[in-house]
Design an enzyme around this catalytic site. Structure first.
Site, PDB file in Angstrom:
ATOM      1  N   ASP A 104     -25.407  14.149  -8.691  1.00 48.03           N
ATOM      2  CA  ASP A 104     -25.387  12.907  -7.908  1.00 48.03           C
ATOM      3  C   ASP A 104     -25.417  11.751  -8.906  1.00 48.03           C
ATOM      4  OD1 ASP A 104     -26.021  10.628  -6.480  1.00 48.03           O
ATOM      5  OD2 ASP A 104     -27.471  11.642  -5.178  1.00 48.03           O
ATOM      6  N   SER A 146     -12.519  -1.903  -4.081  1.00 50.60           N
ATOM      7  CA  SER A 146     -12.101  -1.745  -2.683  1.00 50.60           C
ATOM      8  C   SER A 146     -11.674  -3.116  -2.187  1.00 50.60           C
ATOM      9  CB  SER A 146     -13.291  -1.256  -1.858  1.00 50.60           C
ATOM     10  OG  SER A 146     -13.059  -1.508  -0.484  1.00 50.60           O
ATOM     11  N   TYR A 154     -21.587  -1.894   0.930  1.00 52.46           N
ATOM     12  CA  TYR A 154     -20.461  -1.295   0.181  1.00 52.46           C
ATOM     13  C   TYR A 154     -19.594  -2.394  -0.434  1.00 52.46           C
ATOM     14  CZ  TYR A 154     -15.909   1.112  -0.344  1.00 52.46           C
ATOM     15  OH  TYR A 154     -14.719   1.617  -0.808  1.00 52.46           O
ATOM     16  N   LYS A 209     -19.309  -3.355  -4.386  1.00 53.68           N
ATOM     17  CA  LYS A 209     -17.999  -3.217  -5.037  1.00 53.68           C
ATOM     18  C   LYS A 209     -17.602  -4.544  -5.702  1.00 53.68           C
ATOM     19  CE  LYS A 209     -16.542   1.068  -4.163  1.00 53.68           C
ATOM     20  NZ  LYS A 209     -15.994   2.012  -5.154  1.00 53.68           N
TER      21      LYS A 209
HETATM   22  N1  LIG Z   1      -9.676   5.889   0.627  1.00 54.77           N
HETATM   23  C1  LIG Z   1      -9.562   4.569   0.692  1.00 54.77           C
HETATM   24  O1  LIG Z   1      -8.833   4.033   1.537  1.00 54.77           O
HETATM   25  C2  LIG Z   1     -10.319   3.683  -0.245  1.00 54.77           C
HETATM   26  C3  LIG Z   1     -10.310   2.326   0.009  1.00 54.77           C
HETATM   27  C4  LIG Z   1     -10.977   1.473  -0.845  1.00 54.77           C
HETATM   28  C5  LIG Z   1     -11.634   1.984  -1.957  1.00 54.77           C
HETATM   29  N2  LIG Z   1     -11.657   3.318  -2.177  1.00 54.77           N
HETATM   30  C6  LIG Z   1     -12.427   3.793  -3.332  1.00 54.77           C
HETATM   31  O2  LIG Z   1     -11.765   4.885  -3.955  1.00 54.77           O
HETATM   32  C7  LIG Z   1     -12.725   5.848  -4.393  1.00 54.77           C
HETATM   33  C8  LIG Z   1     -12.406   7.214  -3.779  1.00 54.77           C
HETATM   34  O3  LIG Z   1     -12.288   7.090  -2.388  1.00 54.77           O
HETATM   35  P1  LIG Z   1     -11.984   8.356  -1.460  1.00 54.77           P
HETATM   36  O4  LIG Z   1     -11.580   7.800  -0.149  1.00 54.77           O
HETATM   37  O5  LIG Z   1     -11.094   9.329  -2.131  1.00 54.77           O
HETATM   38  O6  LIG Z   1     -13.453   8.953  -1.354  1.00 54.77           O
HETATM   39  P2  LIG Z   1     -14.007  10.206  -0.507  1.00 54.77           P
HETATM   40  O7  LIG Z   1     -12.903  10.898   0.193  1.00 54.77           O
HETATM   41  O8  LIG Z   1     -15.172   9.698   0.262  1.00 54.77           O
HETATM   42  O9  LIG Z   1     -14.494  11.160  -1.673  1.00 54.77           O
HETATM   43  C9  LIG Z   1     -15.450  10.717  -2.590  1.00 54.77           C
HETATM   44  C10 LIG Z   1     -16.077  11.920  -3.246  1.00 54.77           C
HETATM   45  O10 LIG Z   1     -17.171  11.451  -4.018  1.00 54.77           O
HETATM   46  C11 LIG Z   1     -18.196  12.404  -3.999  1.00 54.77           C
HETATM   47  N3  LIG Z   1     -19.451  11.668  -4.068  1.00 54.77           N
HETATM   48  C12 LIG Z   1     -19.988  10.862  -3.112  1.00 54.77           C
HETATM   49  N4  LIG Z   1     -21.173  10.379  -3.513  1.00 54.77           N
HETATM   50  C13 LIG Z   1     -21.385  10.904  -4.751  1.00 54.77           C
HETATM   51  C14 LIG Z   1     -22.440  10.793  -5.668  1.00 54.77           C
HETATM   52  N5  LIG Z   1     -23.531  10.070  -5.405  1.00 54.77           N
HETATM   53  N6  LIG Z   1     -22.346  11.448  -6.853  1.00 54.77           N
HETATM   54  C15 LIG Z   1     -21.252  12.203  -7.137  1.00 54.77           C
HETATM   55  N7  LIG Z   1     -20.220  12.349  -6.285  1.00 54.77           N
HETATM   56  C16 LIG Z   1     -20.296  11.707  -5.099  1.00 54.77           C
HETATM   57  C17 LIG Z   1     -18.053  13.171  -2.678  1.00 54.77           C
HETATM   58  O11 LIG Z   1     -18.224  14.579  -2.893  1.00 54.77           O
HETATM   59  P3  LIG Z   1     -19.695  15.215  -2.726  1.00 54.77           P
HETATM   60  O12 LIG Z   1     -20.069  15.051  -1.275  1.00 54.77           O
HETATM   61  O13 LIG Z   1     -19.534  16.634  -3.150  1.00 54.77           O
HETATM   62  O14 LIG Z   1     -20.589  14.448  -3.651  1.00 54.77           O
HETATM   63  C18 LIG Z   1     -16.620  12.881  -2.216  1.00 54.77           C
HETATM   64  O15 LIG Z   1     -15.842  14.036  -2.203  1.00 54.77           O
HETATM   65  C19 LIG Z   1     -14.100   5.297  -3.986  1.00 54.77           C
HETATM   66  O16 LIG Z   1     -14.698   4.633  -5.068  1.00 54.77           O
HETATM   67  C20 LIG Z   1     -13.781   4.322  -2.874  1.00 54.77           C
HETATM   68  O17 LIG Z   1     -14.730   3.288  -2.771  1.00 54.77           O
HETATM   69  C21 LIG Z   1     -11.009   4.187  -1.344  1.00 54.77           C
END
Ligand SMILES: NC(=O)c1ccc[n+]([C@@H]2O[C@H](COP(=O)([O-])OP(=O)(O)OC[C@H]3O[C@@H](n4cnc5c(N)ncnc54)[C@H](OP(=O)(O)O)[C@@H]3O)[C@@H](O)[C@H]2O)c1
Length: 269
Positions: free
Chosen positions: A69, A166, A179, A183
């Site tokens: 984590d 984000s 959040y 960010k």
């Molecule tokens: N998808 C979007 O539209 C979007 C939009 C804006 C920004 N972002 C940014 O892009 C990044 C990735 O987004 P995503 O949508 O692909 O995320 P996601 O699908 O929520 O996946 C994030 C991964 O991070 C792991 N995680 C969460 N908390 C953690 C912690 N404390 N320590 C270690 N691992 C952790 C989780 O796996 P575990 O549960 O196994 O830990 C999860 O699989 C993030 O920084 C997000 O803020 C994404």
């Protein structure tokens, strides 16, 4: 990926990808491995991290699983110890893990970032614990990793740090208040680090928005489509390509920058 131009290749470099459990993190790990990087994979669910490590390794990558984590200092120490034992150094950090207390517990685990339903919290409903959780993962973890790794990167004369922002860092996006606010703090941390860690270490941000696991819109976000000039949601591999650019020498004259991967949404709002 033999046809990749030399400036995009990462042979001989070790990349730590946090939040590799799903979506963007996993797509990025795959692409960095294809570009020749050795990989350190981190997320909380250890079984899943080991499974991805086995899969990437079967595809020919040099990879080590380092579950943990990132919001916990002791876990980060163990992640770095695993990286050191496996590869001796970390050259590239992609801070992909995030915390969004708008969703919590099983909801967050079940849906990842690409949720199908709106969060159950109002904008003024956040507790001090929610704020702390968002800060620990979104700001303090990238800071702690930089603190631990930058001195070694400087000594070796080379290093790259990439943060994940984000759209919510640039415009209020209710109700994701902790959040979006953390960010925005991460954006400023990126710029501080870029100034302080130069010239050996480059620090840049990628800013994804409206990314769904397969690029198709999920119900709650259909209403956002008119605000996206490119008229669709993005895919994780499109963010991964931006991270590869920032991780590689292809971006050798960029630091302190934000590369938006959001269909043009933030820049045209
Ligand atoms: N998808 C979007 O539209 C979007 C939009 C804006 C920004 N972002 C940014 O892009 C990044 C990735 O987004 P995503 O949508 O692909 O995320 P996601 O699908 O929520 O996946 C994030 C991964 O991070 C792991 N995680 C969460 N908390 C953690 C912690 N404390 N320590 C270690 N691992 C952790 C989780 O796996 P575990 O549960 O196994 O830990 C999860 O699989 C993030 O920084 C997000 O803020 C994404």
């Amino acid at each position: 990926m033999p046809d990749l131009p030399a400036a995009f290749r990462l042979d001989g470099r070790t990349a730590l990808v946090t939040g590799v459990g799903a979506g963007i993190g996993l797509a990025t790990a795959r692409l960095l491995a294809e570009a020749g990087a050795r990989l350190v994979l981190c997320a909380r669910q250890a079984e899943r991290v080991h499974a991805w490590a086995r899969e990437l390794s079967a595809d020919g990558a040099e990879v080590v699983a380092a579950p943990g984590d990132v919001g916990r200092a002791e876990d980060l120490r163990s992640v770095l110890a695993t990286a050191e034992a496996a590869f001796g150094q970390v050259d590239i950090v992609y801070n992909n893990a995030h915390a969004n207390p708008a969703w919590s517990g099983q909801q967050a685990l079940a849906h990842g970032h690409a949720r199908t339903e709106l969060p159950d919290k109002g904008p003024l409903d956040y507790s001090a614990e929610d704020w702390q959780a968002a800060f620990d993962v979104n700001v303090l973890a990238p800071y702690r990793l930089a603190q631990a790794l930058v001195p070694h990167m400087k000594q070796r004369g080379r290093g790259v740090i990439i943060t994940a922002l984000s759209g919510a860092a640039f415009r209020p996006t209710l109700p994701v208040v902790p959040y979006g606010t953390t960010k925005a703090a991460l954006h400023m941390l990126t710029r501080y680090l870029a100034k302080a860690c130069a010239p050996e270490v480059r620090v840049n941000a990628v800013c994804p928005a409206s990314i769904s696991p397969d690029g198709t819109p999920w119900e709650a976000h259909r209403a956002h489509l008119p605000a996206i000039p490119l008229g669709r949601l993005g895919r994780p591999d499109e963010v991964a390509a931006a991270v590869l650019y920032l991780a590689s020498d292809a971006s050798s004259y960029s630091s302190g920058e934000v590369l938006f991967v959001d269909g043009g949404r933030v820049s045209t709002a």
